[in-house]
Design a protein around this motif. Structure first.
Motif, PDB file in Angstrom:
ATOM      1  N   THR A 101       0.840  -1.191   0.000  1.00  0.00           N
ATOM      2  CA  THR A 101       0.000   0.000   0.000  1.00  0.00           C
ATOM      3  C   THR A 101       0.881   1.250   0.000  1.00  0.00           C
ATOM      4  O   THR A 101       2.097   1.189   0.203  1.00  0.00           O
ATOM      5  N   ILE A 152      -5.670   7.876   0.553  1.00  0.00           N
ATOM      6  CA  ILE A 152      -5.401   6.640  -0.206  1.00  0.00           C
ATOM      7  C   ILE A 152      -4.269   5.833   0.437  1.00  0.00           C
ATOM      8  O   ILE A 152      -3.684   4.960  -0.204  1.00  0.00           O
ATOM      9  N   ASP A 154      -4.228   3.359   2.423  1.00  0.00           N
ATOM     10  CA  ASP A 154      -4.394   1.903   2.502  1.00  0.00           C
ATOM     11  C   ASP A 154      -4.595   1.244   1.141  1.00  0.00           C
ATOM     12  O   ASP A 154      -4.861   0.053   1.060  1.00  0.00           O
ATOM     13  N   ARG A 155      -4.462   2.032   0.095  1.00  0.00           N
ATOM     14  CA  ARG A 155      -4.622   1.428  -1.248  1.00  0.00           C
ATOM     15  C   ARG A 155      -3.295   0.889  -1.762  1.00  0.00           C
ATOM     16  O   ARG A 155      -2.248   1.500  -1.551  1.00  0.00           O
TER      17      ARG A 155
END
Ligand SMILES: Nc1ncnc2c1ncn2[C@@H]1O[C@H](COP(=O)(O)OP(=O)(O)OP(=O)(O)O)[C@@H](O)[C@H]1O
Ligand SMILES: [Mg+2]
Length: 268
Positions: A101, A152, A154-155
């Motif tokens: 991530t 973002i 945790d993407r």
């Protein structure tokens, strides 16, 4: 201006020459990056900018010349050896770990600079990313926030736009707490807002952390606004160096690169 010439540069190169077969990519190029300043490196496509970055960061040995870090000759040092001294770089074409991530990229980079021995265990098991200390969380969160990456965090980086990937790469580079950061076209692929954020982060890194930046950038207006000194390459030769005002009015630069007054004004 006068006093700064007496300061020991963080990073410098002397008479660096690189040849690719018959092409002389760099012809006896010298430059210095003083502490806590932003130095620009500009020139047309193929001028040798990325090649000089590779020489400075240790990915390519020059055919002649030397590289020094805080006065010490590091020409024979590997890229890893230079990174340990505090030299970081970003790439014209960023390389990431697609499965990690955004937050993990930044945390991993921070950990490499602070707790080297744990990094590989963390990477292999994946569990280590959850064991965090407050200082680490504060630094990583601060970088994510500064680059508007918190939403973002945790993407996975796979699937991010080029602009977002560049911001992650920059956060990752800054997370290593570099003394010198080499930036190869950091605004390429960014929109106007992202570009503004990135340039603000550069200024903060210099003001608050004393980082030295060497900036390769096609957007002339960014270079003229941010840099205290600018070096201009053309066909591997350094044709000019000076303050933004000096470079802007240099006849050789105009002829080789900037073209005309309008090009300077528009940042073309
Ligand atoms: N690995 C390589 N093998 C052969 N020639 C190379 C290699 N890398 C660069 N060159 C050549 O060296 C010269 C300088 O290239 P370099 O990529 O350093 O320029 P640049 O200033 O970064 O250009 P750009 O603005 O397009 O990124 C060019 O003529 C290029 O074709
Ligand atoms: Mg390049």
């Amino acid at each position: 201006m006068s006093a700064s010439t007496d300061v020991q540069p963080r990073l410098e190169c002397h008479d660096v020459t690189v040849r690719f077969g018959g092409v002389v990519a760099l012809d006896s190029v010298s430059l210095a990056v003083p502490p806590a300043t932003i130095v620009g490196l500009v020139g047309p496509n193929g001028a040798g900018k990325s090649t000089l970055f590779s020489v400075l960061s240790g990915l390519r040995r020059p055919d002649a010349g030397r590289v020094e870090f805080e006065g010490k000759d590091i020409t024979s040092y590997s890229a890893q050896g230079r990174a340990r001294l505090g030299l970081a770089r970003t790439f014209q074409h960023p390389e990431m770990f697609p499965g990690l991530t955004v937050r993990e990229h930044v945390m991993l980079a921070h950990r490499i600079s602070t707790k080297r021995s744990r990094v590989w265990t963390d990477l292999v098991t994946g569990r280590g990313f959850r064991r965090t200390d407050p200082e680490e969380v504060e630094r990583v969160d601060g970088l994510l926030a500064a680059l508007s990456l918190s939403p973002i965090g945790d993407r996975p980086v796979a699937g991010l736009s080029l602009g977002m990937t560049r911001l992650v790469e920059l956060a990752r580079a800054l997370a290593t707490n570099p003394a010198v950061l080499l930036l190869d076209e950091p605004s390429s692929g960014l929109d106007a807002l992202e570009t503004e954020q990135v340039t603000r982060v550069f200024e903060l890194a210099v003001e608050r952390r004393g980082v030295s930046l060497l900036l390769v950038e096609h957007d002339v207006s960014i270079v003229l606004n941010l840099c205290s000194r600018i070096h201009v390459l053309d066909f591997g030769v350094k044709i000019a160096a000076g303050t933004p005002d000096e470079v802007r009015s240099d006849a050789a630069v105009r002829a080789a690169y900037l073209g005309d007054d309008q090009a300077v004004g528009k940042g073309a």
